[in-house]
Design an enzyme around this catalytic site. Structure first.
Site, PDB file in Angstrom:
ATOM      1  N   ASP A 658       0.820  -1.273   0.006  1.00  0.00           N
ATOM      2  CA  ASP A 658       0.157  -0.160  -0.009  1.00  0.00           C
ATOM      3  C   ASP A 658       0.812   1.275  -0.086  1.00  0.00           C
ATOM      4  O   ASP A 658       0.420   2.416  -0.572  1.00  0.00           O
ATOM      5  CB  ASP A 658      -0.938  -0.196   1.216  1.00  0.00           C
ATOM      6  CG  ASP A 658      -0.367  -0.044   2.553  1.00  0.00           C
ATOM      7  OD1 ASP A 658       1.099  -0.332   2.505  1.00  0.00           O
ATOM      8  OD2 ASP A 658      -0.700   0.142   3.479  1.00  0.00           O
ATOM      9  N   LYS A 659       1.918   1.175   0.473  1.00  0.00           N
ATOM     10  CA  LYS A 659       2.807   2.336   0.749  1.00  0.00           C
ATOM     11  C   LYS A 659       4.568   2.274   0.614  1.00  0.00           C
ATOM     12  O   LYS A 659       4.694   1.033   0.949  1.00  0.00           O
ATOM     13  CB  LYS A 659       2.379   3.350   1.818  1.00  0.00           C
ATOM     14  CG  LYS A 659       2.420   2.418   3.228  1.00  0.00           C
ATOM     15  CD  LYS A 659       1.999   3.398   4.292  1.00  0.00           C
ATOM     16  CE  LYS A 659       2.042   2.351   5.700  1.00  0.00           C
ATOM     17  NZ  LYS A 659       1.152   2.375   6.296  1.00  0.00           N
TER      18      LYS A 659
END
Length: 698
Positions: A658-659
Site C-alpha cells: 500500500d505504501k
C-alpha cells in the site's frame, strides 16, 4: 527478575466475611475471601424455547443475582455512588417493561433531564470566568481535572445496538467480530447420554467408519449425539461462521462473586438495565473461541466479548485512575481476563499426526495400498506407502517447528512495577490487568500491553504494527480521550493514539517531564522538589489477545478464507475423475458378473479400476512438493503454519503493497533514473548522473 509479590501482603480487612467457608465453590480460591449477598446457585431448571420473560423471572427468583442495595457489607472495591431513591432497585426484575420502547424513552428522558439540570448549574458562572478557565487549561501544564466527569460518547446508547438488545432466542445468538469482519453464530447444546451410547456402539460395529465420517462432517455428530439447550445452561456452544467452519467449544463455569458492572464495565450503566449494575453474580459462564473470550450476560441472555470492556470510572472520575487497583478488584478481573500473555496453543504431535493422516486423500491412499496388497502389487504398494509416510512426517515436523517459532515470537514477559493497594510492588508482565497502573522505565524495551500514558512522555518505535520506522512521541492522556475510546476496535484515531502505548512496540526514550491530568493531586502522591512526576506511569487498557499485537497474531493464526480458482478447479478435476471411476466401477461389475468370475476377483478388479482413474499417489507427490517448499522458505527465515497455502502461493504473479514506508527506511536516497525507450517499449540503462539526462520528459 524481581520476585513476585506474595498474596500475604494484602490488607487483612479489605473484604468483609459473611459466607461460610464450607461452600464448595470457595475451595478453588487460594486466598479465602467472601462477598456479601452471595448465595449458592441452585441447579438450573429447564425452560421452554420462546419464553424469555419466564426464564428471567425464574433467574431472579433463584437469587442467582442479588442486589447490593440494602446491605452494609459491600467491599470498598465494589462500592458505587448512591442512586436516587426513585429508582426501585428492590423491585422484582422481569423483562416486561424493560425492553419496551417506553422504557428506553423514559431512560433517555431521565438522562436528558439530568443533563439539563447540570447545565443550569454550570450556567451560573460568568462568561468571563469561563474564558479565564479555558485559557488557564490551555496554558498550564499542572492543570487538575479532579472531580471532572467526561462526556462519554459510549454513554449515549442506542436501543438497536447489539450490546443492549435482549436476545429474543435464548438458544441461539449471532455475534459480529469487527476485527475479522466475520459473523459467528452460536447455538447452545447439551449431551444426550442415550444418543452417545448408541453412537459408541455403532462406532465399534462399523470398525471406526462412522467416527471417521463424522470427523469429516462434524455437524452430523453434533446433531446425532447432542440436543439443543439454552445458552445459560448449555454444556457446549457450537460456533459456525459464514464460511462453513464449525467448532464445538466447551463452556466454562467459575465461581465469581462480583457485581454485574465488574464483568461488563460501562455497558451496565446504559439503558434500562442500569439499575442492576450492582447486582452480584455468583457464577461466571464463559467460553473461548479463536482466542476471544465471551462472557454470558444473565439479563440479556446472550454472550458478550470482553474485548470491549471499559471501566466506567475512566469517564466518571478520570482523576482517580492513578490510584490503581486493589487486590479485591485484581482477583475479580483476573477471572474475567486471565493472564496478560499471548500464549498460542501448540497442538501435540499425536493430534497433528491424526489431523494429517485422517485426511480423506490419505485415507483413500491407505485403502488403495491395502487393495494392491490383495492383488499382489507388493512393490508398488510399498513404494507408495514409504513415500506417503515420509511426506507426512516431513509436513508434521515442519508444521511443529513453525508453530513453535511463531509461539516464541508472540510470547513476551518482563519485570514490571505495579501499583496495588497504594504501594508499588514488583511483578511480571503476566500480572497486568485492565485498570492497573505500572511504571514505564527505560529498561522496559518492549511494552507488555496496550496502555494510556498518565505521567511523563515517551518516544516509541511502532514499526512492528505500522511498518513505519519513524519514532512516535507519546504524551499524557487527557480526560476527553476516555470519552472517545472504543476498545472493540484494535486501532484508534490519531487524536487517541498519541496517548496510547501499544503492546509489542519498542520503547526508545522515556522522561518524567510531563504532569498528568491529576495535576497537583497526583504530584502529592510522590512529592518531588522539582515539581515533576517521580516516575512515568501508564494505565493498562487491554491485555493478551485483546491488544493490538494480539489482534495481529490472531490474524496470522486464523486467516480469512479465500476462494481461489486453483482450489475450485482442483476439486472439480477430482470430482470428474470420481464420476468416471464410479461409471467404470459399475460397468466392470456388470461385465465380471456376465463372465462368471468369483466374488474376490470381481471386488479386487472393480476397486482397482477406481485407483487407476483417481491416482492415489497424488497426495504423496503433493506432500513431497510442499515439504521441499517449506525447507526452501525456512532458509529465507519465512515460517508457514499452514502448508496447504503454499500451493496457492505458487499461483501468485504479483504482490502489491500500500505504501513505500512499509518497505523502506527513513531518508530514502535516489540512486538513479531509468528512462523509457518508447520505440522499444522498455526501460533503458540506469543514469546515475543527472547532467547526462536529456532535456524534456523521460
Amino acid at each position: 527478575m524481581a520476585p513476585r509479590e506474595s498474596e500475604d501482603r494484602r490488607p487483612a480487612n479489605s473484604v468483609s466475611s459473611s459466607v461460610s467457608t464450607t461452600d464448595p465453590h470457595l475451595s478453588r480460591i487460594s486466598t479465602p475471601r467472601q462477598y456479601s449477598a452471595i448465595n449458592a446457585v441452585p441447579s438450573p431448571q429447564l425452560h421452554t424455547k420462546g419464553s424469555p420473560a419466564t426464564a428471567a423471572a425464574s433467574l431472579e427468583s433463584q437469587s442467582a443475582l442479588q442486589p447490593l442495595t440494602g446491605t452494609n457489607s459491600t467491599p470498598r472495591s465494589l462500592e458505587q455512588p448512591s442512586r436516587p431513591h426513585s429508582r426501585l432497585s428492590h423491585a422484582p426484575f422481569t423483562y416486561s417493561g424493560v425492553f419496551e420502547q417506553n422504557a428506553w424513552d423514559s431512560a433517555t428522558a431521565a438522562t436528558a433531564a439530568e443533563a439539563e439540570a447540570e447545565a443550569a448549574k454550570q450556567g451560573e458562572s460568568s462568561s468571563e470566568e469561563e474564558d479565564e478557565e479555558s485559557e488557564s487549561e490551555s496554558e498550564s501544564d499542572n492543570e487538575s481535572y479532579e472531580g471532572m466527569a467526561v462526556e462519554d460518547i459510549n454513554e449515549t446508547y442506542d436501543q438497536d445496538l447489539p450490546e443492549y438488545v435482549h436476545n429474543p432466542d435464548p438458544f441461539t445468538q449471532s455475534i459480529f467480530l469487527e476485527e475479522e469482519g466475520v459473523t459467528i453464530h452460536l447455538r447452545g447444546m447439551s449431551g444426550n447420554a442415550l444418543a452417545e451410547w448408541v453412537y459408541s456402539i455403532l462406532a465399534i460395529l462399523s470398525c471406526g467408519v462412522i467416527p471417521l465420517v463424522c470427523r469429516w462432517i462434524p455437524r452430523w455428530k453434533i446433531v446425532w449425539t447432542m440436543q439443543p439447550a439454552r445458552l445459560a445452561d448449555a454444556e457446549t456452544v457450537v460456533v459456525t461462521d459464514e464460511f462453513g467452519a464449525i467448532a464445538n467449544v466447551p463452556v466454562q463455569r467459575r465461581f465469581y462473586g462480583g457485581s454485574l458492572e465488574s464483568i461488563f464495565g460501562s455497558l451496565t450503566r446504559k439503558g434500562p438495565l442500569q439499575d442492576h449494575n450492582d447486582d452480584i453474580v455468583n457464577n461466571l459462564t464463559m467460553f473461548s473461541h479463536m482466542y476471544y473470550r465471551f462472557v454470558y450476560h444473565p439479563y440479556l441472555e446472550k454472550y458478550l466479548p470482553n474485548a470491549c470492556w471499559m471501566d466506567s470510572q475512566w469517564t466518571r472520575a478520570p482523576a482517580n485512575i492513578r490510584a490503581g487497583l486493589t487486590y479485591d478488584v485484581r482477583d475479580l478481573r483476573s477471572t474475567i481476563f486471565g493472564d496478560n500473555s499471548i500464549d498460542i496453543e501448540e497442538k501435540s504431535t499425536v493430534r497433528l499426526l491424526f489431523d494429517e493422516v485422517l485426511n480423506p486423500f490419505y485415507m483413500f491412499q491407505a485403502g488403495s495400498v491395502v487393495l494392491w496388497c490383495f492383488d499382489n502389487y507388493y512393490y508398488y504398494a510399498t513404494c507408495i506407502l514409504v513415500i506417503s509416510i515420509s511426506g507426512i512426517l516431513e509436513t508434521l515436523i515442519e508444521t511443529k517447528r513453525n508453530t513453535r517459532k511463531i509461539k516464541e515470537m508472540a510470547h513476551f514477559s518482563c519485570p514490571v512495577r505495579i501499583l496495588r493497594d497504594g504501594l508499588w510492588r514488583d511483578g511480571i508482565a503476566e500480572d497486568l490487568l485492565p485498570g492497573d497502573v505500572f511504571e514505564v522505565v527505560p529498561s522496559m524495551h518492549t511494552l507488555p500491553c496496550d496502555a494510556v500514558l498518565l505521567e511523563g512522555d515517551c518516544i516509541v518505535n511502532e514499526s512492528m504494527l505500522t511498518g513505519e520506522s519513524v519514532p512516535v512521541a507519546k504524551t499524557p492522556v487527557v480526560p476527553a480521550v476516555f470519552g472517545k475510546l472504543r476498545l472493540a476496535s484494535s486501532t484508534f484515531g490519531a487524536d487517541i493514539a498519541k496517548h496510547v502505548l501499544f503492546s509489542g512496540t519498542k520503547l526508545v526514550r522515556v522522561k518524567k517531564t510531563a504532569v498528568g491530568l491529576g495535576g497537583e493531586r497526583w504530584l502529592a502522591l510522590e512529592p518531588q522538589r522539582t515539581g515533576m512526576p517521580a516516575r512515568a506511569t501508564a494505565m493498562v487498557l487491554r491485555t493478551g489477545f485483546n491488544t493490538t499485537k494480539g489482534a495481529l497474531v490472531r490474524s496470522i493464526l486464523f486467516p480469512r478464507p479465500n476462494k481461489f480458482k486453483f482450489y475450485e478447479d482442483s476439486f472439480r478435476f477430482i470430482g470428474v475423475l470420481a464420476i468416471i471411476a464410479m461409471i467404470g466401477f459399475l460397468a466392470s461389475i456388470s461385465n465380471f458378473l456376465r463372465l462368471g468370475l468369483t466374488a474376490h476377483i470381481i471386488t479386487v478388479r472393480a476397486l482397482d479400476l477406481i485407483t487407476v482413474v483417481v491416482p492415489p499417489a497424488l497426495p504423496a507427490t503433493m506432500s513431497i512438493g510442499v515439504s521441499f517448499a517449506l525447507a526452501r522458505l525456512r532458509k529465507q527465515n519465512i515460517f508457514c503454519i499452514s502448508p496447504t497455502r503454499i500451493n496457492v502461493c505458487g499461483k501468485v504473479n504479483a504482490m502489491c503493497f500500500d505504501k513505500t514506508g512499509t518497505l523502506t527506511e527513513e531518508g530514502l536516497d535516489v540512486l538513479g533514473v531509468r528512462p523509457v525507450d518508447y520505440d522499444a517499449c522498455k526501460f533503458t540503462t540506469m543514469q546515475e548522473d543527472p547532467s547526462s539526462l536529456p532535456t524534456g520528459p523521460l
